[in-house]
Design an enzyme around this catalytic site. Structure first.
Site, short mmCIF file in Angstrom:
data_model
loop_
_atom_site.label_atom_id
_atom_site.label_comp_id
_atom_site.label_asym_id
_atom_site.label_seq_id
_atom_site.Cartn_x
_atom_site.Cartn_y
_atom_site.Cartn_z
CG ASP A 214 -1.95 1.11 1.15
OD1 ASP A 214 -3.14 0.84 1.36
OD2 ASP A 214 -1.56 2.26 0.84
CD GLU A 240 -4.59 -0.31 -1.47
OE1 GLU A 240 -4.68 -1.55 -1.47
OE2 GLU A 240 -5.11 0.40 -0.59
CD GLU A 268 -6.78 4.16 0.80
OE1 GLU A 268 -6.37 3.04 0.50
OE2 GLU A 268 -6.55 4.70 1.90
CG ASP A 291 -13.69 4.51 3.29
OD1 ASP A 291 -12.81 4.08 4.03
OD2 ASP A 291 -14.86 4.76 3.67
CG HIS A 318 -10.06 2.20 2.52
ND1 HIS A 318 -10.55 3.02 3.50
CD2 HIS A 318 -8.80 1.90 2.90
CE1 HIS A 318 -9.63 3.21 4.43
NE2 HIS A 318 -8.56 2.53 4.08
CD GLU A 338 -8.05 -2.41 3.56
OE1 GLU A 338 -8.69 -1.72 2.75
OE2 GLU A 338 -7.00 -2.02 4.08
C1 LIG Z 1 -1.85 1.18 5.51
C2 LIG Z 1 -2.10 2.43 4.70
O1 LIG Z 1 -0.96 3.26 4.83
C3 LIG Z 1 -3.30 3.20 5.19
O2 LIG Z 1 -3.12 3.57 6.53
C4 LIG Z 1 -4.57 2.40 5.05
O3 LIG Z 1 -5.59 2.92 5.83
C5 LIG Z 1 -5.21 2.38 3.66
O4 LIG Z 1 -4.42 2.86 2.62
C6 LIG Z 1 -5.71 0.98 3.36
O5 LIG Z 1 -5.75 0.62 2.17
O6 LIG Z 1 -6.12 0.30 4.33
MG LIG Z 2 -4.82 1.86 0.78
#
Ligand SMILES: C[C@H](O)[C@H](O)[C@@H](O)[C@@H](O)C(=O)O
Ligand SMILES: [Mg+2]
Length: 392
Positions: A214, A240, A268, A291, A318, A338
């Site tokens: 990510d 990602e 997201e 999201d 997300h 997720e």
């Molecule tokens: C882990 C990532 O840096 C973000 O904190 C996360 O919240 C988001 O990008 C994700 O896809 O869960």
């Molecule tokens: Mg992410």
């Protein structure tokens, strides 16, 4: 069937985890030298909280019907979003029939279009829309997934996001998404460290377990392309959100130049059917990841998911706890979900929006069967210190 009209819309703010899940204490994996667009400034490289990732806090929206039934939802937005809900959006709900979700959404969006369209304003609209679906489910005595056409599978299957994909495998998840720790400003040394971390995890989890990076908007096209090709040697399943959400052209080129078999994902921090239409029509990615608390809510996610479905693109929201689970279980082009590991060391499963949702379900052995409780099936924990800054 006549429904009681909406009497009150209330917006509260809460600090400390929950829907603003980046708002955690010190020593949490989610704030440990994760690459971001701000990593070009060394003073903001170690901690995302140092540049304000948790500045907003949680928005809680409550919608009360004339018969006393209350629907609620939580998302990211804090005081500014509470202001928008109380001072602007509430006028399109109070006194209205709660079944008019499409008309209410249309009025919320187009009345704020001159200052909204994405980001905080659409977070606020999303919070209202989610609370409205929770209310409708409670009034109809049905879970939200039943309002969306019903389940297409018996249970949800999850990958885990966190610093320890090796532990996620032991917990039964189908994959582990790792935060990328080093961005372009740390040069070839940082790139080498990123690949070393991936190689270490591949060694621990074996050949078949999904591993993803990510990148949280932190890269440029050249770096992302190099990272993807080096990571391909270790079977990276997807890269990602490598680029700025506004760089549709960069995503288009990254997808063209990514190694065969590697997926490019993003979304997201994208919003509305129009933003996702751009991602889809420019062929920016293989999976879109809206999201539901930020893209416009359930009412808008229906439109977004159907656009993706028509192009054969997966829609994997997300991480947004129950708010996405009820959607994912009703969609064929959402075959998994997720789960964000919110334990500070990513070494145990804890409710994602803890402590805000009473009864928040969590995956067991990477799977989850949703209950048929009305609405989103959770209740608001009123002990979390709700503050209503713009009470009317
Ligand atoms: C882990 C990532 O840096 C973000 O904190 C996360 O919240 C988001 O990008 C994700 O896809 O869960
Ligand atoms: Mg992410």
């Amino acid at each position: 069937m006549a429904f009681p009209v909406i009497k009150h819309v209330r917006a509260f703010v809460v600090r400390g985890g929950g829907a603003d899940y980046h708002d955690q204490g010190a020593g949490h994996w989610i704030d440990d030298h994760i690459a971001t667009p701000m990593s070009r400034y060394p003073e903001y490289r170690q901690s995302r909280q140092s540049f304000g990732i948790n500045v907003l806090g949680t928005l809680v929206v409550e919608i009360e019907a004339a018969d006393g039934t209350i629907g609620f939802a939580v998302t990211t937005g804090g005081e500014p979003a509470a202001y928008i809900v109380e001072k602007h959006l509430s006028r399109f709900l109070e006194g209205r029939d709660p079944t008019e979700v499409e008309k209410i959404w249309d009025q919320m969006y187009f009345s704020t279009q001159y200052y909204g369209r994405k980001g905080l304003v659409v977070n606020a609209i999303s919070g209202v829309d989610l609370a409205l679906y929770d209310l409708l489910g409670k009034l109809r005595q049905e879970p939200v997934y039943a309002l969306l056409g019903g389940k297409v599978r018996d249970e949800l299957t999850f990958y885990a996001t966190g610093a320890r994909p090796d532990l996620a495998k032991q917990m039964g998840f189908i994959g582990g998404k790792m935060p990328l720790h080093h961005g372009p400003a740390e040069g070839e040394e940082g790139l080498r460290k990123n690949i070393e971390e991936l190689a270490t995890m591949r060694e621990r989890v074996g050949e078949d377990f999904w591993l993803m990076f990510d990148c949280w908007m932190s890269l440029d096209l050249n770096y992302a392309t190099k990272l993807a090709h080096k990571a391909h040697e270790y079977g990276l399943k997807w890269i990602e959100e490598a680029l700025s959400p506004d760089d549709y052209w960069g995503y288009r080129d990254l997808k063209k130049n990514a190694p065969t078999g590697m997926l490019v994902t993003t979304g997201e921090h994208e919003a509305t059917r129009w933003g996702f239409r751009m991602l889809l029509e420019m062929e920016c990615c293989d999976i879109i990841q809206p999201d539901v608390g930020w893209c416009g809510g359930v009412t808008e996610l229906i439109k977004i998911a159907n656009l993706a479905d028509s192009k054969g693109v997966m829609m994997i929201p997300h991480g947004s706890s129950v708010y996405s689970y009820h959607f994912v279980i009703t969609r064929h082009n959402s075959p998994f979900a997720e789960f964000l590991m919110m334990a500070p060391k990513a070494d145990e499963v804890v409710p994602m929006f803890h402590p805000q949702l009473i009864g928040e379900p969590v995956p067991v052995n990477g799977k989850l069967k949703l209950s048929d409780a009305p609405g989103f099936g959770v209740e608001l924990n009123r002990e979390v210190g709700l503050h209503r800054p713009y009470a009317r």
